[in-house]
Scaffold this motif. Structure first.
Motif, PDB file in Angstrom:
ATOM      1  N   LEU A 260      64.673  25.187  17.033  1.00 57.68           N
ATOM      2  CA  LEU A 260      64.924  25.401  15.753  1.00 57.68           C
ATOM      3  C   LEU A 260      66.508  26.094  15.131  1.00 57.68           C
ATOM      4  CD1 LEU A 260      61.412  25.466  14.213  1.00 57.68           C
ATOM      5  CD2 LEU A 260      62.987  23.556  14.014  1.00 57.68           C
ATOM      6  N   ALA A 261      66.477  27.316  15.944  1.00 55.68           N
ATOM      7  CA  ALA A 261      67.535  27.869  15.928  1.00 55.68           C
ATOM      8  C   ALA A 261      68.916  27.223  16.157  1.00 55.68           C
ATOM      9  CB  ALA A 261      67.516  29.399  16.700  1.00 55.68           C
ATOM     10  N   LEU A 262      68.924  26.579  17.009  1.00 61.44           N
ATOM     11  CA  LEU A 262      70.171  25.694  17.386  1.00 61.44           C
ATOM     12  C   LEU A 262      70.400  24.734  16.343  1.00 61.44           C
ATOM     13  CD1 LEU A 262      71.391  24.460  20.651  1.00 61.44           C
ATOM     14  CD2 LEU A 262      70.988  22.683  18.924  1.00 61.44           C
ATOM     15  N   LEU A 263      69.333  23.911  15.807  1.00 57.79           N
ATOM     16  CA  LEU A 263      69.452  22.944  14.902  1.00 57.79           C
ATOM     17  C   LEU A 263      69.705  23.443  13.455  1.00 57.79           C
ATOM     18  CD1 LEU A 263      66.288  20.730  15.615  1.00 57.79           C
ATOM     19  CD2 LEU A 263      68.750  20.132  15.967  1.00 57.79           C
ATOM     20  N   ALA A 264      69.540  24.585  13.271  1.00 58.77           N
ATOM     21  CA  ALA A 264      69.755  25.596  12.167  1.00 58.77           C
ATOM     22  C   ALA A 264      71.323  25.647  11.991  1.00 58.77           C
ATOM     23  CB  ALA A 264      69.304  26.868  12.097  1.00 58.77           C
ATOM     24  N   VAL A 265      72.121  25.633  12.946  1.00 54.82           N
ATOM     25  CA  VAL A 265      73.719  25.877  12.725  1.00 54.82           C
ATOM     26  C   VAL A 265      74.303  24.806  13.587  1.00 54.82           C
ATOM     27  CG1 VAL A 265      73.399  28.441  12.527  1.00 54.82           C
ATOM     28  CG2 VAL A 265      73.437  27.517  14.984  1.00 54.82           C
ATOM     29  N   ALA A 266      73.804  23.888  14.261  1.00 51.56           N
ATOM     30  CA  ALA A 266      74.545  22.683  14.987  1.00 51.56           C
ATOM     31  C   ALA A 266      75.075  22.035  14.111  1.00 51.56           C
ATOM     32  CB  ALA A 266      73.600  22.140  16.192  1.00 51.56           C
ATOM     33  N   PRO A 267      76.143  21.295  14.597  1.00 54.99           N
ATOM     34  CA  PRO A 267      76.852  20.381  13.635  1.00 54.99           C
ATOM     35  C   PRO A 267      76.052  19.060  13.562  1.00 54.99           C
ATOM     36  CG  PRO A 267      78.104  20.574  15.755  1.00 54.99           C
ATOM     37  CD  PRO A 267      77.081  21.453  15.595  1.00 54.99           C
ATOM     38  N   ALA A 268      76.223  18.083  12.473  1.00 52.82           N
ATOM     39  CA  ALA A 268      75.626  16.925  12.377  1.00 52.82           C
ATOM     40  C   ALA A 268      73.964  17.084  12.211  1.00 52.82           C
ATOM     41  CB  ALA A 268      76.041  16.006  13.723  1.00 52.82           C
ATOM     42  N   LEU A 269      73.347  17.400  13.009  1.00 49.32           N
ATOM     43  CA  LEU A 269      72.000  17.538  13.300  1.00 49.32           C
ATOM     44  C   LEU A 269      71.428  18.644  12.452  1.00 49.32           C
ATOM     45  CD1 LEU A 269      70.972  16.925  16.952  1.00 49.32           C
ATOM     46  CD2 LEU A 269      71.065  15.391  15.151  1.00 49.32           C
ATOM     47  N   GLY A 270      72.285  19.591  12.277  1.00 48.91           N
ATOM     48  CA  GLY A 270      71.977  20.914  11.272  1.00 48.91           C
ATOM     49  C   GLY A 270      72.541  20.833   9.886  1.00 48.91           C
ATOM     50  N   SER A 271      73.018  19.607   9.408  1.00 56.23           N
ATOM     51  CA  SER A 271      73.792  19.310   8.229  1.00 56.23           C
ATOM     52  C   SER A 271      72.783  19.806   7.194  1.00 56.23           C
ATOM     53  CB  SER A 271      74.547  18.084   8.194  1.00 56.23           C
ATOM     54  OG  SER A 271      75.010  17.884   6.883  1.00 56.23           O
ATOM     55  N   PHE A 272      73.395  20.210   6.221  1.00 50.36           N
ATOM     56  CA  PHE A 272      72.502  20.830   5.015  1.00 50.36           C
ATOM     57  C   PHE A 272      72.138  19.147   4.064  1.00 50.36           C
ATOM     58  CE2 PHE A 272      73.796  24.697   5.552  1.00 50.36           C
ATOM     59  CZ  PHE A 272      72.800  25.476   5.138  1.00 50.36           C
ATOM     60  N   ALA A 273      72.878  18.221   4.297  1.00 52.66           N
ATOM     61  CA  ALA A 273      72.574  16.692   3.957  1.00 52.66           C
ATOM     62  C   ALA A 273      71.316  16.198   4.519  1.00 52.66           C
ATOM     63  CB  ALA A 273      73.942  15.768   4.291  1.00 52.66           C
ATOM     64  N   ILE A 274      70.946  16.874   5.498  1.00 49.55           N
ATOM     65  CA  ILE A 274      69.392  16.453   6.195  1.00 49.55           C
ATOM     66  C   ILE A 274      68.350  17.285   5.706  1.00 49.55           C
ATOM     67  CG2 ILE A 274      68.240  16.074   8.358  1.00 49.55           C
ATOM     68  CD1 ILE A 274      70.790  15.665   9.867  1.00 49.55           C
ATOM     69  N   PRO A 275      67.470  16.677   5.197  1.00 46.65           N
ATOM     70  CA  PRO A 275      66.444  17.476   4.544  1.00 46.65           C
ATOM     71  C   PRO A 275      65.821  18.548   5.596  1.00 46.65           C
ATOM     72  CG  PRO A 275      66.034  15.210   4.098  1.00 46.65           C
ATOM     73  CD  PRO A 275      67.333  15.174   4.732  1.00 46.65           C
ATOM     74  N   VAL A 276      65.305  19.659   5.075  1.00 48.25           N
ATOM     75  CA  VAL A 276      64.637  20.475   5.876  1.00 48.25           C
ATOM     76  C   VAL A 276      63.322  19.909   6.665  1.00 48.25           C
ATOM     77  CG1 VAL A 276      63.466  23.050   5.963  1.00 48.25           C
ATOM     78  CG2 VAL A 276      65.453  22.414   4.597  1.00 48.25           C
ATOM     79  N   ARG A 277      62.701  19.397   5.849  1.00 49.30           N
ATOM     80  CA  ARG A 277      61.426  18.804   6.734  1.00 49.30           C
ATOM     81  C   ARG A 277      61.725  17.825   7.819  1.00 49.30           C
ATOM     82  NH1 ARG A 277      57.279  17.153   1.729  1.00 49.30           N
ATOM     83  NH2 ARG A 277      57.105  19.230   0.994  1.00 49.30           N
ATOM     84  N   VAL A 278      63.022  17.228   7.560  1.00 44.31           N
ATOM     85  CA  VAL A 278      63.515  16.182   8.902  1.00 44.31           C
ATOM     86  C   VAL A 278      63.941  17.050  10.183  1.00 44.31           C
ATOM     87  CG1 VAL A 278      65.010  14.571   9.389  1.00 44.31           C
ATOM     88  CG2 VAL A 278      63.943  14.319   7.066  1.00 44.31           C
ATOM     89  N   ARG A 279      64.704  18.272   9.725  1.00 41.95           N
ATOM     90  CA  ARG A 279      65.080  19.081  10.679  1.00 41.95           C
ATOM     91  C   ARG A 279      63.895  19.847  11.447  1.00 41.95           C
ATOM     92  NH1 ARG A 279      69.446  22.856   8.000  1.00 41.95           N
ATOM     93  NH2 ARG A 279      68.369  22.119   6.038  1.00 41.95           N
ATOM     94  N   ILE A 280      63.037  20.247  10.544  1.00 41.90           N
ATOM     95  CA  ILE A 280      61.966  20.831  11.426  1.00 41.90           C
ATOM     96  C   ILE A 280      61.165  19.610  12.237  1.00 41.90           C
ATOM     97  CG2 ILE A 280      59.715  21.715  10.893  1.00 41.90           C
ATOM     98  CD1 ILE A 280      60.866  23.300   8.569  1.00 41.90           C
ATOM     99  N   GLY A 281      60.892  18.431  11.617  1.00 43.06           N
ATOM    100  CA  GLY A 281      60.102  17.262  12.435  1.00 43.06           C
ATOM    101  C   GLY A 281      61.040  17.048  13.508  1.00 43.06           C
ATOM    102  N   LEU A 282      62.319  17.036  13.490  1.00 44.28           N
ATOM    103  CA  LEU A 282      63.245  16.657  14.865  1.00 44.28           C
ATOM    104  C   LEU A 282      63.274  17.819  15.692  1.00 44.28           C
ATOM    105  CD1 LEU A 282      65.196  15.026  16.141  1.00 44.28           C
ATOM    106  CD2 LEU A 282      66.982  16.430  14.974  1.00 44.28           C
ATOM    107  N   GLY A 283      63.044  18.996  15.322  1.00 45.13           N
ATOM    108  CA  GLY A 283      62.701  20.212  16.237  1.00 45.13           C
ATOM    109  C   GLY A 283      61.452  20.339  16.944  1.00 45.13           C
TER     110      GLY A 283
END
Length: 261
Positions: free
Chosen positions: A24-47
């Motif tokens: 989750l720490a990597l996905l928070a700052v990584a490009p593309a996958l950590g973009s603010f255009a992606i909803p937080v729930r989606v990023r957490i689910g991906l993590g």
């Protein structure tokens, strides 16, 4: 009847909790996958999904209680490792956007800015264009999948334990920042050099004809020359970005391994 003790449940949760913190720490700052255009729930689910795939193959983790100072220390270390690896790749995009912003300022597009929620401020359109182009190159290379692969390998190079990221790993991150931002400035040099020649010519022209309206004549010329220089430099732009992305992936793994580049 199958029973589980609190120690068994704690060990099972630790097997997924520590890797999840790094992911989750990597996905928070990584490009593309950590973009603010992606909803937080989606990023957490991906993590969570990535953690469920990676965790069974990383081997045993530190056997400590989840409610203890030692557990908080390990959690902070995993977050720091994930952030460091994500920043290594984020620097590539920041350098590319910086190159676009420097070129845009030289072209006279400093007033042509727009608000972006990612940085809570204004961004030059040329910098935004360069960032989008770098994102397309990133996705076309499947670098987002390679980044997750490097993340999985990092658990072998730096297992989940009480050991923190070495000073060599942090030093590599700092040195990588200097290298990549120097590369970003080099990306903008063709436009800067072309516009420097134009500005010198306009300065000489103004001295020769003081009655000439420099703003009426100079701005269209600098804008046109800047656009032409940007267009001519684009074929050389993409290979440099590709090489920087690949070096960024190597730096991510090198940071986890704690080796100097």
């Amino acid at each position: 009847m199958i029973t589980f003790s609190s120690a068994d449940i704690g060990a099972w949760l630790a097997t997924y909790l520590w890797p999840l913190a790094r992911v989750l720490a990597l996905l928070a700052v990584a490009p593309a996958l950590g973009s603010f255009a992606i909803p937080v729930r989606v990023r957490i689910g991906l993590g969570v999904l990535v953690t469920l795939i990676i965790a069974p193959g990383i081997g045993p983790v530190a056997d400590v209680g989840l409610v203890s100072p030692h557990a908080l220390l390990i959690l902070g270390q995993q977050i720091a490792i994930g952030l460091a690896m994500g920043l290594a790749m984020r620097m590539v995009f920041s350098a590319v956007e910086m190159a676009g912003e420097v070129a845009g300022l030289q072209m006279g597009l400093g007033f042509a800015t727009f608000f972006t929620s990612r940085s809570d401020g204004s961004t030059l359109v040329v910098g935004r264009f360069a960032g989008l182009l770098a994102t397309l190159v990133f996705l076309s290379l499947d670098a987002h999948l390679l980044m997750l692969s490097v993340l999985a390998e990092s658990f072998s190079a730096l297992p989940v334990s009480a050991g923190a990221l070495s000073s060599d790993g942090w030093q590599r991150l700092v040195l990588w920042g200097g290298v990549i931002f120097a590369a970003g400035l080099q990306l903008a040099l063709p436009v800067i050099a072309a516009l420097l020649i134009v500005n010198l010519g306009l300065g000489i022209l103004t001295r020769a004809a003081p009655q000439l309206n420099l703003f009426a004549v100079g701005f269209p010329i600098t804008l046109m020359v800047g656009m032409v220089a940007l267009m001519l430099s684009l074929p050389h732009f993409i290979p440099i970005v590709e090489a920087a992305i690949m070096q960024g992936l190597e730096t991510m793994l090198g940071i986890a391994a704690g080796t100097r580049g």
